[in-house]
Motif scaffolding. Structure first.
Motif, short mmCIF file in Angstrom:
data_model
loop_
_atom_site.label_atom_id
_atom_site.label_comp_id
_atom_site.label_asym_id
_atom_site.label_seq_id
_atom_site.Cartn_x
_atom_site.Cartn_y
_atom_site.Cartn_z
N SER A 185 -29.24 9.81 8.05
CA SER A 185 -28.43 9.25 9.14
C SER A 185 -27.59 10.37 9.71
CB SER A 185 -27.54 8.11 8.63
OG SER A 185 -26.61 8.61 7.67
N VAL A 186 -27.08 10.18 10.91
CA VAL A 186 -26.23 11.18 11.54
C VAL A 186 -24.80 10.98 11.07
CG1 VAL A 186 -25.35 12.06 13.73
CG2 VAL A 186 -27.74 11.32 13.56
N PHE A 187 -24.18 12.04 10.58
CA PHE A 187 -22.80 11.96 10.10
C PHE A 187 -22.13 13.32 10.23
CE2 PHE A 187 -25.23 13.38 6.48
CZ PHE A 187 -24.39 14.25 5.80
N SER A 188 -20.83 13.31 10.05
CA SER A 188 -20.05 14.55 10.09
C SER A 188 -19.97 15.15 8.69
CB SER A 188 -18.64 14.28 10.63
OG SER A 188 -17.80 15.39 10.37
N PRO A 189 -20.63 16.27 8.43
CA PRO A 189 -20.54 16.87 7.09
C PRO A 189 -19.13 17.36 6.77
CG PRO A 189 -21.66 18.37 8.60
CD PRO A 189 -21.48 17.07 9.33
N LYS A 190 -18.39 17.75 7.81
CA LYS A 190 -17.02 18.22 7.58
C LYS A 190 -16.15 17.10 7.02
CE LYS A 190 -16.89 22.07 10.86
NZ LYS A 190 -16.21 22.64 12.04
N GLN A 191 -16.33 15.88 7.56
CA GLN A 191 -15.56 14.76 7.04
C GLN A 191 -15.92 14.47 5.58
OE1 GLN A 191 -15.91 11.31 9.57
NE2 GLN A 191 -14.83 12.26 11.27
N LEU A 192 -17.22 14.54 5.27
CA LEU A 192 -17.65 14.33 3.89
C LEU A 192 -17.05 15.39 2.98
CD1 LEU A 192 -19.42 13.14 1.63
CD2 LEU A 192 -21.29 14.57 2.46
N GLU A 248 -21.05 20.30 13.36
CA GLU A 248 -20.17 19.15 13.46
C GLU A 248 -20.87 17.89 12.95
OE1 GLU A 248 -16.97 18.76 14.33
OE2 GLU A 248 -16.79 20.95 14.46
N TYR A 249 -22.16 17.80 13.23
CA TYR A 249 -22.95 16.64 12.80
C TYR A 249 -24.31 17.10 12.30
CZ TYR A 249 -19.46 14.17 15.55
OH TYR A 249 -18.28 13.69 16.04
N VAL A 250 -24.84 16.39 11.32
CA VAL A 250 -26.18 16.66 10.81
C VAL A 250 -26.89 15.33 10.56
CG1 VAL A 250 -25.55 18.84 9.71
CG2 VAL A 250 -25.42 16.71 8.40
N SER A 251 -28.19 15.38 10.41
CA SER A 251 -28.96 14.21 10.02
C SER A 251 -29.54 14.47 8.63
CB SER A 251 -30.09 13.94 11.02
OG SER A 251 -30.85 12.81 10.63
N LEU A 252 -28.95 13.79 7.64
CA LEU A 252 -29.36 13.92 6.24
C LEU A 252 -29.07 12.60 5.55
CD1 LEU A 252 -27.83 17.41 5.27
CD2 LEU A 252 -30.27 16.88 5.31
N ASP A 253 -29.51 12.46 4.32
CA ASP A 253 -29.14 11.31 3.50
C ASP A 253 -27.73 11.57 2.98
OD1 ASP A 253 -28.75 9.38 1.47
OD2 ASP A 253 -30.91 9.19 1.18
N LYS A 254 -26.75 11.01 3.68
CA LYS A 254 -25.34 11.26 3.36
C LYS A 254 -25.00 10.79 1.95
CE LYS A 254 -20.65 9.93 4.77
NZ LYS A 254 -19.86 9.11 5.72
#
Length: 382
Positions: free
Chosen positions: A76-83, A112-118
C-alpha cells in the motif's frame, strides 16, 4: 514434548512480562489519577508494553502463515518517514528505560511515500529493534539507519535499513542458525534474556519474499549489526493525494457496525477527529436495515467488524451488495466503500473479505493513519 514445553514456556514469558507491566502501570494510574505528568509518563510505558505484545502476536500469526505457505505481501502507499518516526519514538523510550543510547539517522534524500507492505516492514523493523534493546548491555548503544542508496534502471528505489547494537553479540558457531524457527542465542551474560525464537525467522522470511535477505555481522561480547535492502516503488503525486492532507474526509458520513463498545468508541473518536459524521450499530442486521432505510448516498462508507452476533461482517457485506438490484439502491449498494475492520488478520481472512465484496481490510488494533488513508482513498475513487 520437551521442545514443545520449552516453546510454550518462552511464549508465556514473552507475553506475561509486558502484561505484568501493563497491569502494574495501570494500577499506578488508578491510584494517582490527579498526577497528570506521571499519568502521561506511565501511559507512554503502557503503550510500549502493548506494542511488544502486538509484535509477538503478529510473529505468531506469520509463523503459521509461513509454515502453511499462505503468506502474501499486501503493498500500500504510505509515508515511510511517519513509520520510522513512530518506531524511533517507541524504541528511544525503550532504550532509555534500559539505560541505553538510541540514535536514529535518516539521511536525505529519502522518499516521502513508497508502495510496500507497511505492516510487514514494520514487523521486521520492530523485531530487529526489539532485539537490539533486549540483547544489549547497560550503558550500551543502538544505531538505527534508514537510507535511500540508489535507483534501479526500472525506477525502483533501493532502501537500506540497518540496526546496530553494542550488546552481548552472538557466538560465531550460532550465527548460521539464528534465522531458524525457535532458535535462541545461548546466554553469554547472566542478564541476557531468551526471546521467543520467532522474530528473526519471520523477519528473514518476509524480506526474502520482498526479494532480498537480512545480513548479520556479530562479535561475541561486542555487539551485532543487522541490515537489509529492499526495492520500493515511489508513487507519483496523484497516487499520494489522499495522504497529503487531512481534509478529504471532512463532511462525510460513516456507518460503523461493531459489537464491541470500546472499539466503537475509539474508531468513532478517530473518525470525528477527521471531520466525519459517524453512526454506530452493534450488529449486521441493523447495519443492513440502516443502509436500506437511508437516502441514496447518505453514507459515504461502511466499516464492518467481521465477528458479530447474528450475521457476521462478511454476510452483512453480501446483503448490502445484494441490494444493488433494488431500484434507487442499485448504484449505491454496489459502489459504496465497505471496509472490514477486524482482528481477523491472516491473509486468508483478508481474502475472505474481498470475496464477500469488501473494498479493503483493516487490522485491529486500528492504526489512525491507515484508517484515514484507506477511507480517503476509497471515497475519493468513488
Amino acid at each position: 514434548m520437551h521442545e514443545k514445553s520449552n516453546i510454550l514456556s518462552r511464549l508465556s514469558h514473552e507475553l506475561r512480562t509486558p502484561l505484568n507491566s501493563i497491569i502494574g502501570l495501570n494500577r499506578l494510574i488508578l491510584e494517582n489519577p490527579g498526577d497528570s505528568d506521571n499519568v502521561k509518563k506511565i501511559s507512554t510505558q503502557i503503550d510500549l508494553a502493548s506494542s511488544f505484545i502486538l509484535n509477538l502476536v503478529d510473529n505468531i500469526i506469520d509463523v503459521d502463515e509461513i509454515d502453511s505457505k499462505d503468506m502474501t505481501l499486501n503493498p500500500s502507499v504510505f509515508s515511510p518517514k511517519q513509520l520510522l518516526e513512530s518506531l524511533c519514538i517507541t524504541y528511544k523510550t525503550a532504550a532509555e528505560n534500559e539505560n541505553l543510547t538510541f540514535q536514529a539517522t535518516i539521511p536525505e534524500p529519502f522518499p516521502e511515500y513508497v508502495s510496500l507492505d507497511k505492516i510487514r516492514l514494520s514487523l521486521v523493523l520492530n523485531n530487529l529493534l526489539s532485539n537490539a534493546v533486549r540483547f544489549n548491555k547497560k550503558g550500551g548503544r543502538i544505531d538505527f539507519i534508514a537510507e535511500d542508496v540508489g535507483t534501479s534502471a526500472g525506477g525502483l528505489h533501493t532502501l537500506r535499513f540497518t540496526v546496530a547494537d553494542s550488546g552481548i553479540g552472538i557466538q560465531e558457531d550460532k550465527l548460521p542458525n539464528i534465522f531458524n524457527l525457535f532458535s535462541s542465542v545461548a546466554e553469554t551474560d547472566h542478564k541476557a534474556v531468551y526471546g521467543a525464537g520467532m522474530g528473526l525467522f519471520v523477519s528473514d522470511s518476509i524480506i526474502r519474499m520482498m526479494g532480498s535477505k537480512i545480513n548479520v555481522r556479530s562479535v561475541e561480547g561486542e555487539g551485532s549489526t543487522f541490515w537489509f535492502e529492499i526495492s520500493a516503488y515511489v508513487p507519483g503525486s496523484e497516487e499520494t493525494k489522499p495522504l497529503d492532507g487531512k481534509e478529504e474526509l471532512r463532511g462525510t458520513t460513516i456507518l460503523i457496525a461493531d459489537d464491541n463498545n470500546i472499539n466503537c468508541s475509539i474508531v468513532k473518536h478517530l473518525l470525528e477527529s477527521f471531520g466525519c459524521t459517524v453512526e454506530v450499530t452493534t450488529n449486521g442486521e441493523d447495519a443492513v436495515a440502516l443502509f436500506s432505510a437511508s437516502e441514496p448516498h447518505h453514507y459515504d462508507a461502511i466499516l464492518l467488524d467481521i465477528r458479530m452476533p447474528g450475521i457476521d461482517g462478511l454476510e452483512t457485506c453480501r446483503r448490502i451488495r445484494a441490494l444493488g438490484g433494488e431500484g434507487s439502491f442499485s448504484i449505491d449498494a454496489l459502489e459504496i466503500p465497505i471496509i472490514a475492520m477486524t482482528a481477523n488478520v491472516m491473509d486468508s481472512d483478508r481474502q475472505k473479505s474481498f470475496e464477500a465484496g469488501m473494498n479493503a481490510h483493516i487490522n485491529k488494533p486500528i492504526d489512525p493513519d491507515t484508517l484515514y488513508t484507506v477511507l480517503a482513498s476509497s471515497i475519493v475513487r468513488n
